[in-house]
Scaffold this motif. Structure first.
Motif, PDB file in Angstrom:
ATOM      1  N   GLY A  12     -27.627 -15.175 188.265  1.00  0.00           N
ATOM      2  CA  GLY A  12     -27.067 -16.513 188.184  1.00  0.00           C
ATOM      3  C   GLY A  12     -27.788 -17.391 187.193  1.00  0.00           C
ATOM      4  N   LEU A  13     -29.111 -17.226 187.107  1.00  0.00           N
ATOM      5  CA  LEU A  13     -29.901 -18.016 186.171  1.00  0.00           C
ATOM      6  C   LEU A  13     -29.586 -17.617 184.729  1.00  0.00           C
ATOM      7  CD1 LEU A  13     -32.110 -20.148 187.059  1.00  0.00           C
ATOM      8  CD2 LEU A  13     -33.774 -18.537 186.135  1.00  0.00           C
ATOM      9  N   VAL A  14     -29.476 -16.321 184.474  1.00  0.00           N
ATOM     10  CA  VAL A  14     -29.147 -15.857 183.126  1.00  0.00           C
ATOM     11  C   VAL A  14     -27.758 -16.342 182.715  1.00  0.00           C
ATOM     12  CG1 VAL A  14     -28.732 -13.815 181.694  1.00  0.00           C
ATOM     13  CG2 VAL A  14     -30.675 -13.864 183.276  1.00  0.00           C
ATOM     14  N   ALA A  15     -26.797 -16.259 183.631  1.00  0.00           N
ATOM     15  CA  ALA A  15     -25.438 -16.721 183.318  1.00  0.00           C
ATOM     16  C   ALA A  15     -25.444 -18.209 182.995  1.00  0.00           C
ATOM     17  CB  ALA A  15     -24.512 -16.424 184.489  1.00  0.00           C
ATOM     18  N   ARG A  16     -26.209 -18.989 183.746  1.00  0.00           N
ATOM     19  CA  ARG A  16     -26.293 -20.436 183.492  1.00  0.00           C
ATOM     20  C   ARG A  16     -26.932 -20.684 182.123  1.00  0.00           C
ATOM     21  NH1 ARG A  16     -26.051 -25.043 186.436  1.00  0.00           N
ATOM     22  NH2 ARG A  16     -25.603 -23.776 188.288  1.00  0.00           N
ATOM     23  N   ALA A  17     -28.001 -19.941 181.816  1.00  0.00           N
ATOM     24  CA  ALA A  17     -28.670 -20.119 180.529  1.00  0.00           C
ATOM     25  C   ALA A  17     -27.713 -19.830 179.376  1.00  0.00           C
ATOM     26  CB  ALA A  17     -29.892 -19.208 180.451  1.00  0.00           C
ATOM     27  N   HIS A  18     -26.969 -18.727 179.471  1.00  0.00           N
ATOM     28  CA  HIS A  18     -26.027 -18.379 178.403  1.00  0.00           C
ATOM     29  C   HIS A  18     -24.955 -19.443 178.254  1.00  0.00           C
ATOM     30  CE1 HIS A  18     -26.838 -14.009 177.223  1.00  0.00           C
ATOM     31  NE2 HIS A  18     -27.863 -14.377 177.968  1.00  0.00           N
ATOM     32  N   ARG A  19     -24.504 -19.992 179.367  1.00  0.00           N
ATOM     33  CA  ARG A  19     -23.485 -21.033 179.293  1.00  0.00           C
ATOM     34  C   ARG A  19     -24.028 -22.292 178.626  1.00  0.00           C
ATOM     35  NH1 ARG A  19     -18.001 -22.026 179.173  1.00  0.00           N
ATOM     36  NH2 ARG A  19     -17.741 -24.246 179.618  1.00  0.00           N
ATOM     37  N   TYR A  20     -25.250 -22.693 178.968  1.00  0.00           N
ATOM     38  CA  TYR A  20     -25.834 -23.882 178.342  1.00  0.00           C
ATOM     39  C   TYR A  20     -26.018 -23.672 176.836  1.00  0.00           C
ATOM     40  CZ  TYR A  20     -27.016 -26.007 182.892  1.00  0.00           C
ATOM     41  OH  TYR A  20     -26.962 -26.587 184.144  1.00  0.00           O
ATOM     42  N   VAL A  21     -26.356 -22.431 176.432  1.00  0.00           N
ATOM     43  CA  VAL A  21     -26.534 -22.150 175.011  1.00  0.00           C
ATOM     44  C   VAL A  21     -25.202 -22.169 174.287  1.00  0.00           C
ATOM     45  CG1 VAL A  21     -27.222 -20.385 173.334  1.00  0.00           C
ATOM     46  CG2 VAL A  21     -28.665 -20.853 175.318  1.00  0.00           C
ATOM     47  N   THR A  22     -24.220 -21.430 174.798  1.00  0.00           N
ATOM     48  CA  THR A  22     -22.970 -21.243 174.061  1.00  0.00           C
ATOM     49  C   THR A  22     -22.022 -22.434 174.187  1.00  0.00           C
ATOM     50  OG1 THR A  22     -21.986 -20.062 175.952  1.00  0.00           O
ATOM     51  CG2 THR A  22     -23.111 -18.742 174.272  1.00  0.00           C
ATOM     52  N   ALA A  23     -22.000 -23.104 175.330  1.00  0.00           N
ATOM     53  CA  ALA A  23     -21.067 -24.210 175.526  1.00  0.00           C
ATOM     54  C   ALA A  23     -21.637 -25.544 175.082  1.00  0.00           C
ATOM     55  CB  ALA A  23     -20.653 -24.303 177.003  1.00  0.00           C
ATOM     56  N   CYS A  24     -22.974 -25.675 175.122  1.00  0.00           N
ATOM     57  CA  CYS A  24     -23.580 -26.983 174.860  1.00  0.00           C
ATOM     58  C   CYS A  24     -24.534 -26.996 173.676  1.00  0.00           C
ATOM     59  CB  CYS A  24     -24.342 -27.459 176.098  1.00  0.00           C
ATOM     60  SG  CYS A  24     -23.373 -27.516 177.615  1.00  0.00           S
ATOM     61  N   GLY A  25     -24.963 -25.838 173.193  1.00  0.00           N
ATOM     62  CA  GLY A  25     -25.896 -25.812 172.084  1.00  0.00           C
ATOM     63  C   GLY A  25     -27.329 -26.082 172.472  1.00  0.00           C
ATOM     64  N   PHE A  26     -27.673 -25.923 173.751  1.00  0.00           N
ATOM     65  CA  PHE A  26     -29.048 -26.142 174.209  1.00  0.00           C
ATOM     66  C   PHE A  26     -29.900 -24.896 173.992  1.00  0.00           C
ATOM     67  CE2 PHE A  26     -27.040 -28.848 177.808  1.00  0.00           C
ATOM     68  CZ  PHE A  26     -26.887 -29.926 176.951  1.00  0.00           C
ATOM     69  N   ALA A  27     -31.217 -25.105 173.957  1.00  0.00           N
ATOM     70  CA  ALA A  27     -32.162 -24.025 174.210  1.00  0.00           C
ATOM     71  C   ALA A  27     -32.515 -24.088 175.695  1.00  0.00           C
ATOM     72  CB  ALA A  27     -33.412 -24.186 173.355  1.00  0.00           C
ATOM     73  N   VAL A  28     -32.861 -22.939 176.276  1.00  0.00           N
ATOM     74  CA  VAL A  28     -33.106 -22.861 177.716  1.00  0.00           C
ATOM     75  C   VAL A  28     -34.331 -21.989 177.953  1.00  0.00           C
ATOM     76  CG1 VAL A  28     -32.165 -22.186 179.954  1.00  0.00           C
ATOM     77  CG2 VAL A  28     -30.632 -23.067 178.182  1.00  0.00           C
TER      78      VAL A  28
END
Length: 249
Positions: A53-69
């Motif tokens: 769940g944490l990895v999926a959230r990280a990938h979403r923040y990167v790809t959908a929002c342009g964040f680093a995580v």
């Protein structure tokens, strides 16, 4: 900080690292330049930095929002050694659950002890990421349950954190630190939480000194946070981590 491996897939760069023997991972947009807002992800009790769940959230923040995580293993979790106290805590919790007894006070006390170690570890990680040029923008924090047990005192102590998503934790050991948190907070509560008493969770929300704080209460048990809360956190962090990031899709 030592980087131990790097992979890239589906537009996400993944760097494994250690900071003073603390293992962690950094996800960021592949082939991107410049600084990005950084979100610190703290896992729940019994989990680790690469929990699905944490990895999926990280990938979403990167790809959908342009964040680093970034995520690290909490003391006694993931790739970190467990102490005798950790083993005793786990055995005690299993015994109380088998007997149908409440575990909330024991979990809160244990989480407070872990937080005393984890808060300076998160600060050292943030220092190292910034020194290495991977965290030059604003910083957010996301963590529920144990993640909130760590995140509340971290947000109280760390001025670089400018917004936080928290929840699923009780007020007994966290209210004092929450009273020193003034950044925007999105707070999650499960109405039928079998681990955290509803009144204590509400009391923790009330304790935050933040001028902007929002309560998201959903029906269900401790692990039943609705999937749509991910999209809500994306909008929350996009709003508070500055201009120039990708708008969530």
């Amino acid at each position: 900080m030592e980087f131990t491996s790097e992979t890239t897939a589906n537009g996400v760069s993944e760097l494994s690292f250690t900071v003073d023997d603390i293992p962690g991972v950094l996800w960021s947009p592949a082939d991107a330049t410049g600084n990005h807002p950084l979100v610190l992800l703290a896992h729940g009790g019994g989990q680790h930095k690469r929990a699905p769940g944490l990895v999926a959230r990280a990938h979403r923040y990167v790809t959908a929002c342009g964040f680093a995580v970034a995520a690290i293993d909490a003391p006694g979790h993931g790739d970190r050694p467990r102490t005798e106290q950790d083993e005793q805590f786990t055995a005690g919790i299993r015994a109380r659950l088998s007997a149908g007894e409440p575990i909330g006070p024991q979990v809160a006390t244990h989480n407070a002890a872990l937080a005393a170690k984890a808060v300076p570890e998160w600060q050292a990680t943030l220092d190292a990421l910034q020194k290495a040029g991977h965290a030059g923008g604003p910083v957010g924090f996301w963590g529920l349950s144990l993640g909130t047990g760590i995140g509340v005192p971290l947000a109280a102590a760390e001025p670089r954190i400018t917004a936080a998503v928290l929840g699923l934790a009780a007020a007994e050991t966290l209210a004092e630190a929450a009273a020193r948190v003034t950044v925007p907070v999105e707070f999650l509560l499960q109405w039928d939480d079998e681990l955290v008493p509803r009144d204590s969770c509400l009391a923790l929300f009330d304790a935050f000194a933040s001028p902007e704080k929002t309560l998201h209460a959903n029906p269900g048990r401790h692990l039943g946070v609705p999937a749509f809360e991910l999209a809500s956190s994306e909008r929350f962090f996009t709003r508070h981590l500055g201009e120039g990031v990708t708008q969530p899709r």
